[in-house]
Design a protein around this motif. Sequence first.
Motif, short mmCIF file in Angstrom:
data_model
loop_
_atom_site.label_atom_id
_atom_site.label_comp_id
_atom_site.label_asym_id
_atom_site.label_seq_id
_atom_site.Cartn_x
_atom_site.Cartn_y
_atom_site.Cartn_z
N TYR A 154 -14.33 22.45 -0.27
CA TYR A 154 -12.92 22.58 -0.66
C TYR A 154 -12.34 21.19 -0.95
O TYR A 154 -12.70 20.23 -0.27
CB TYR A 154 -12.11 23.21 0.46
N PRO A 155 -11.43 21.12 -1.90
CA PRO A 155 -10.73 19.84 -2.09
C PRO A 155 -9.73 19.65 -0.95
O PRO A 155 -9.26 20.62 -0.37
CB PRO A 155 -10.02 20.00 -3.42
N THR A 156 -9.41 18.39 -0.64
CA THR A 156 -8.37 18.15 0.36
C THR A 156 -7.01 18.44 -0.25
O THR A 156 -6.14 19.02 0.38
CB THR A 156 -8.45 16.68 0.85
N SER A 157 -6.81 18.02 -1.51
CA SER A 157 -5.61 18.41 -2.25
C SER A 157 -5.93 18.41 -3.74
O SER A 157 -7.01 17.97 -4.15
CB SER A 157 -4.46 17.46 -1.93
N GLY A 158 -5.01 18.91 -4.51
CA GLY A 158 -5.24 18.99 -5.96
C GLY A 158 -5.88 20.31 -6.32
O GLY A 158 -6.10 21.17 -5.46
N GLU A 159 -6.16 20.49 -7.61
CA GLU A 159 -6.70 21.76 -8.07
C GLU A 159 -7.93 21.53 -8.94
O GLU A 159 -8.04 20.49 -9.59
CB GLU A 159 -5.64 22.49 -8.92
N ALA A 160 -8.79 22.54 -8.95
CA ALA A 160 -9.96 22.46 -9.83
C ALA A 160 -10.22 23.85 -10.41
O ALA A 160 -10.13 24.85 -9.69
CB ALA A 160 -11.17 21.98 -9.05
#
Lengths: 275, 273, 316
Positions: C60-66
């Motif tokens: 998972y990303p810590t923040s942001g979007e993908a």
Amino acid sequence: MNNLRRNLKAVYARAYVRIVGMNREPSWVVFTIFLPLLSVAAFVYVYKATAPPEIINSLLARVIIGGAMLAFWMNVLWGMGNNFYYEKELGNLDLYLMAPISKTSILLGMALGGMFSTTIRAIATILLGAVLFNVSFTLESPLSLGLVFLMTLTSLYGLGMLFASLFLMYGRGAWHTANLMQEPIFILSGFYFPIKFLGFFIALLASFIPLTLGIDAMNQLLGGSFAKKWSLLPVNLEILILTGLTAVFFALAVKALNFMETMSKKEGRLTLRYM
Amino acid sequence: MSILKTIKYSAWLGWEMDSNWTDPFLFFLYSIVRPIAGTFLVVLMYWFIKAPEDLFSLMFIGSIFYMYIFNVLFGVSWVIQEDREHYKVLKYIFIAPSNIYLYLLGRALSKTIVTTIAVLITGVFGVAFLGVKISLTNPLLFLLTLALGLTGIAAFGIIMAGVSLLTARHNFFIGESLAGLFYFFCGVIFPLSVLPSWGQIIGKMLPMTYWLEATRRALLGFGDPSLSDMPDIKILILLVAFAIGFFFISILSFKFCSNLAKKKGILDMTTWY
Amino acid sequence: MQSLAIETRALVRTFKTEKGHITALDNVNLKVKQGELFGLLGPNGSGKTTLIKILCTLLYPTSGEAYVSGYDVVKESNKVREIVNMVSGEESSGYGILTVRENIWLFSQLYGIPDKVAWERIDELLKLMGLEERADTRVHKISTGERQKMNLCRGLVTDPQILFLDEPTVGLDVNASRTIREYVKKWVRENGRTLFLTTHNMMEAEEMCDRVAIIDRGRILACDSPSNLKKLVSKEVVLELETSLFDGIDLPYKFSIEKNLAKNTAKMRFLLEDESVIPKIISKLTENSIKLISLKKSEPSLEDVFIQLVGRGLHE
């Protein structure tokens, strides 16, 4: 529908690895059938050396049933619980997690493959044990016996799936936990002596391990009057509890697996290897 | 590298590999719970059946010293499997200038030390709570027996390690099965006389039987009635032959197996499934 | 407008370590078009694998979007998994006791590929990779190069819309690397698929990719076609020196050093704004008792772009 088909295919493929993998090395016959029987034989001779003649057949039947079921316990511990950890070490875990399937399918595949190959070992133990040590079984209700066996296996492998999910997170420590659990469970499940001997409450607590109730029920159905005298609960009730345990373990396993997967992805531990 | 140094470092490595997953206290607990539980299983069987006291003591001593057979013999052969398939370092150990035989001996040493602790704790527990009466009538016999037996067992482990070089993951079962073999034929938890005559003959051919017998005699003052016609000195001679014989056999057989593994190209095979 | 195969918005990933938090990805914004051969070029530890793991739903990303094909990698991970596959150069996956064919089949089943289709594809892929003779060999008996080719077959057998290759040719010989590069390039072009390649091999990035992003310490420093990226250093002079091996030298210019311990030599690559400093460099080398073996001017490469952007070489 597509999703179901994909998951079923995954179950079959993972089971295939287990079955083919085991049978591909011909040495498995010797190592998994004939030699483990020696451990069973050792416990048989403990009773031959010490037990009064009128109860010896019932005790030997217990040892043989215990020896057969022990194969499943070993398989659940080493082939299920630890397997996600080994998949991680091998580098396969990433690929399973990346595939568009439920991770439960992989566990189910492992369980079915393990059940199949272990059943061969268990049947061999019972047949050879009965012949070699001249033990007679009093088969009372084949239907109940079949049900007990089936529910014991499903609940036991449900527990194995739960272990696998938990071990996914704890890596090497989990391997050692499995190691640690091996012998104490031999005691608590009544493999070689009636669990009621330890007192009703310890036996009741031990009943959370599906083997305890399964072995008790099998002994009641195969071991004659002495086994009945030492029985824990009525067979039908034991079947019912085992069914409940299956549902509980399975649900917990799915939940734990999802939780562990999410946690691992958050912490980035999924692909960490403990080399 | 000198012989002692190699053994010392291998023993240290063995300890590190076995114990680095947790803190020393937990590892200590872990090392003793399993063998103690194994012994306790038989203790409960004896209690359940209300077996005579002498028989119980014989079983108890057999059971705790059997830990050496299981841990050291099985442990050393498992080293090959673990180093080859798990840590994948076996090939590097083979190409290192130190001798692989000494490396395995070092690993056996670390397992022996850990097992000794488990044996001591279970023994003390047996004396304190289970009514086992240890008289240590012959300390010299005990020490000699222990040294000779452990040498033979470590050598046996190395012979099995050689076999493991040639076998697949089923090696896991070799340990379990061999352990079963000795458990059964050596009269670990019951007197040999209970076995059918052919079983007694096999048991009397196995050096571990005499090792356990000598240990019982030294610690309890009596042994298995079916071996009472064997004088102590004869047993000691047998144990000397066992230790020396297996030591040389292990050197030759390990060399043979490792050469064969190299010839077949399976030194670094992986067979997990 | 061409739709996007991959998009990241302000993507951040940190890891907790004993010494505190480390940032593996720092505000990464990328757009990869469908049908594109996209490369992510950066040194070891720059965050390439972390990005691939996020895009493949393994982390998972810590923040942001993908997003992959418009699907959110966190919220719609199942949709993402159906259309992607990943092959890593250092992976040792598979079961040693199964054959090459069986291993690929096993992983194809996780994607629900019908048996007949799977076996046909497997045989075709093995043939194309030159592995047909090893098809029935158990995996523990094959070489590293063969294993890598098998892994690629595993990645291709599901015919993914987007293929992630993480350092696919690391540790492979020239021929095996070429086979893999050529095949993947052809597969992407002929089937309209998308490739997301991470590498620290600038030649590979240059040869394979339509566009390349340069990443260092988790940050994207530049993103364009290889030819456009090289324009960043078109005014500079690239000077290549081969010298005797030395420990270190302090020079007020942008350069990279690649040491060859076997030959006892070092290769220095300078990115100079002005040719007139060459004599100064040579005299500085002589002062430090460094022997000059050869000197030549060369064409700018992506490595020079990296030196320009970061101030050091890709392999340092």
